[in-house]
Design a protein around this motif. Structure first.
Motif, PDB file in Angstrom:
ATOM      1  N   ASP A 170      -9.097  -7.156  11.512  1.00 50.30           N
ATOM      2  CA  ASP A 170     -10.041  -7.095  12.374  1.00 50.30           C
ATOM      3  C   ASP A 170     -10.218  -5.489  13.261  1.00 50.30           C
ATOM      4  OD1 ASP A 170     -10.902  -9.564  11.635  1.00 50.30           O
ATOM      5  OD2 ASP A 170      -9.614 -10.435  13.295  1.00 50.30           O
ATOM      6  N   THR A 171      -8.911  -5.073  13.453  1.00 49.67           N
ATOM      7  CA  THR A 171      -8.713  -3.954  14.109  1.00 49.67           C
ATOM      8  C   THR A 171      -9.361  -2.850  13.531  1.00 49.67           C
ATOM      9  OG1 THR A 171      -6.718  -4.364  15.260  1.00 49.67           O
ATOM     10  CG2 THR A 171      -7.179  -2.282  15.349  1.00 49.67           C
ATOM     11  N   LEU A 172      -9.024  -2.753  11.916  1.00 51.70           N
ATOM     12  CA  LEU A 172      -9.605  -1.738  10.995  1.00 51.70           C
ATOM     13  C   LEU A 172     -11.204  -1.793  11.046  1.00 51.70           C
ATOM     14  CD1 LEU A 172      -8.378   0.321   9.168  1.00 51.70           C
ATOM     15  CD2 LEU A 172      -8.582  -1.408   7.467  1.00 51.70           C
ATOM     16  N   LEU A 173     -11.720  -3.012  11.016  1.00 54.24           N
ATOM     17  CA  LEU A 173     -13.270  -3.276  10.851  1.00 54.24           C
ATOM     18  C   LEU A 173     -13.987  -2.637  12.180  1.00 54.24           C
ATOM     19  CD1 LEU A 173     -13.675  -6.941   9.555  1.00 54.24           C
ATOM     20  CD2 LEU A 173     -14.113  -4.787   8.241  1.00 54.24           C
ATOM     21  N   ARG A 174     -13.106  -2.996  13.362  1.00 50.79           N
ATOM     22  CA  ARG A 174     -13.721  -2.548  14.662  1.00 50.79           C
ATOM     23  C   ARG A 174     -13.679  -1.119  14.557  1.00 50.79           C
ATOM     24  NH1 ARG A 174     -11.045  -5.841  17.152  1.00 50.79           N
ATOM     25  NH2 ARG A 174      -9.428  -4.628  17.776  1.00 50.79           N
ATOM     26  N   ALA A 175     -12.698  -0.357  14.283  1.00 49.75           N
ATOM     27  CA  ALA A 175     -12.578   1.026  14.153  1.00 49.75           C
ATOM     28  C   ALA A 175     -13.430   1.743  13.198  1.00 49.75           C
ATOM     29  CB  ALA A 175     -11.056   1.510  13.792  1.00 49.75           C
ATOM     30  N   ALA A 176     -13.789   1.041  12.203  1.00 52.02           N
ATOM     31  CA  ALA A 176     -14.826   1.526  11.292  1.00 52.02           C
ATOM     32  C   ALA A 176     -16.153   1.294  12.004  1.00 52.02           C
ATOM     33  CB  ALA A 176     -14.758   0.837  10.041  1.00 52.02           C
ATOM     34  N   SER A 177     -16.376   0.290  12.606  1.00 53.91           N
ATOM     35  CA  SER A 177     -17.822   0.130  13.294  1.00 53.91           C
ATOM     36  C   SER A 177     -18.022   1.059  14.278  1.00 53.91           C
ATOM     37  CB  SER A 177     -17.917  -1.355  13.424  1.00 53.91           C
ATOM     38  OG  SER A 177     -17.339  -1.763  14.607  1.00 53.91           O
ATOM     39  N   ASP A 178     -16.747   1.294  14.763  1.00 51.27           N
ATOM     40  CA  ASP A 178     -17.124   2.186  16.240  1.00 51.27           C
ATOM     41  C   ASP A 178     -16.886   3.738  15.790  1.00 51.27           C
ATOM     42  OD1 ASP A 178     -17.155   0.209  17.698  1.00 51.27           O
ATOM     43  OD2 ASP A 178     -14.940   0.294  18.334  1.00 51.27           O
ATOM     44  N   GLY A 179     -16.732   3.941  14.483  1.00 50.07           N
ATOM     45  CA  GLY A 179     -16.694   5.422  13.811  1.00 50.07           C
ATOM     46  C   GLY A 179     -15.275   6.190  14.406  1.00 50.07           C
ATOM     47  N   ASN A 180     -14.516   5.102  14.644  1.00 50.96           N
ATOM     48  CA  ASN A 180     -13.289   5.473  14.829  1.00 50.96           C
ATOM     49  C   ASN A 180     -11.998   5.394  13.659  1.00 50.96           C
ATOM     50  OD1 ASN A 180     -13.620   6.634  17.311  1.00 50.96           O
ATOM     51  ND2 ASN A 180     -13.519   4.304  18.063  1.00 50.96           N
ATOM     52  N   LEU A 181     -12.304   5.772  12.553  1.00 46.28           N
ATOM     53  CA  LEU A 181     -11.694   5.577  11.259  1.00 46.28           C
ATOM     54  C   LEU A 181     -11.252   7.061  10.738  1.00 46.28           C
ATOM     55  CD1 LEU A 181     -10.224   3.084   9.714  1.00 46.28           C
ATOM     56  CD2 LEU A 181     -12.187   3.134   8.478  1.00 46.28           C
ATOM     57  N   ALA A 201      -6.674   4.156  11.862  1.00 46.02           N
ATOM     58  CA  ALA A 201      -7.631   3.884  13.187  1.00 46.02           C
ATOM     59  C   ALA A 201      -7.388   5.119  14.340  1.00 46.02           C
ATOM     60  CB  ALA A 201      -7.502   2.726  13.620  1.00 46.02           C
ATOM     61  N   VAL A 202      -8.511   5.856  14.773  1.00 46.73           N
ATOM     62  CA  VAL A 202      -8.282   6.852  15.698  1.00 46.73           C
ATOM     63  C   VAL A 202      -8.476   6.355  17.147  1.00 46.73           C
ATOM     64  CG1 VAL A 202      -9.240   9.095  16.302  1.00 46.73           C
ATOM     65  CG2 VAL A 202      -9.147   8.414  13.800  1.00 46.73           C
ATOM     66  N   GLY A 203      -7.506   6.545  18.104  1.00 44.50           N
ATOM     67  CA  GLY A 203      -7.736   5.993  19.334  1.00 44.50           C
ATOM     68  C   GLY A 203      -7.321   7.419  20.255  1.00 44.50           C
ATOM     69  N   TYR A 221      -5.312  12.414  20.846  1.00 43.97           N
ATOM     70  CA  TYR A 221      -5.622  11.371  19.759  1.00 43.97           C
ATOM     71  C   TYR A 221      -4.431  10.683  19.230  1.00 43.97           C
ATOM     72  CZ  TYR A 221     -10.364  13.633  19.695  1.00 43.97           C
ATOM     73  OH  TYR A 221     -11.805  13.865  20.022  1.00 43.97           O
ATOM     74  N   VAL A 222      -4.683   9.454  19.236  1.00 49.57           N
ATOM     75  CA  VAL A 222      -3.471   8.537  18.502  1.00 49.57           C
ATOM     76  C   VAL A 222      -4.044   8.084  17.112  1.00 49.57           C
ATOM     77  CG1 VAL A 222      -2.087   6.728  18.735  1.00 49.57           C
ATOM     78  CG2 VAL A 222      -2.766   7.813  20.758  1.00 49.57           C
ATOM     79  N   PHE A 223      -3.376   8.463  16.005  1.00 50.15           N
ATOM     80  CA  PHE A 223      -3.761   7.855  14.777  1.00 50.15           C
ATOM     81  C   PHE A 223      -2.771   6.434  14.369  1.00 50.15           C
ATOM     82  CE2 PHE A 223      -5.079  12.030  14.767  1.00 50.15           C
ATOM     83  CZ  PHE A 223      -6.366  11.934  14.473  1.00 50.15           C
ATOM     84  N   THR A 224      -3.208   5.557  14.231  1.00 49.97           N
ATOM     85  CA  THR A 224      -2.552   4.351  13.909  1.00 49.97           C
ATOM     86  C   THR A 224      -2.858   4.181  12.232  1.00 49.97           C
ATOM     87  OG1 THR A 224      -2.870   3.498  15.956  1.00 49.97           O
ATOM     88  CG2 THR A 224      -2.075   1.816  14.116  1.00 49.97           C
ATOM     89  N   PRO A 225      -1.536   4.233  11.157  1.00 47.68           N
ATOM     90  CA  PRO A 225      -1.795   4.024  10.034  1.00 47.68           C
ATOM     91  C   PRO A 225      -1.924   2.434   9.582  1.00 47.68           C
ATOM     92  CG  PRO A 225       0.201   4.585  10.455  1.00 47.68           C
ATOM     93  CD  PRO A 225      -0.371   4.606  11.824  1.00 47.68           C
TER      94      PRO A 225
END
Length: 84
Positions: free
Chosen positions: A12-23, A42-44, A50-54
């Protein structure tokens, strides 16, 4: 086999990141083998950094050779030889 809650949450986090352009797709080295891996992150942001969560790496070669699919007739099983 049921998908565990932590995997659903990560998906779900991955989908949210993708829809927000944060992948992001980042080239990294495997910590064990030192082979290059292309890692989906995911990029935060925290403050100004920037924080990258693999979440995982893309399969090298043919991904159909890397995985056994679930068996639709056996919820706990997998298809061992998908070509048969």
């Amino acid at each position: 086999m049921a998908i565990p809650n932590h995997a659903r949450t990560n998906f779900d986090t991955l989908l949210r990141a993708a829809s927000d352009g944060n992948l992001a797709l980042i080239e990294c080295l495997d910590a064990s083998t030192r082979e290059p891996r292309f890692v989906l992150c995911a990029v935060g942001r925290t403050g100004g950094e920037y924080v990258f969560t693999p979440f995982g790496h893309l399969a090298g070669g043919n991904p159909y050779d890397a995985y056994l699919p679930p068996d639709p007739e056996d919820p706990a099983g997998f298809i061992v030889n998908p070509s048969s």
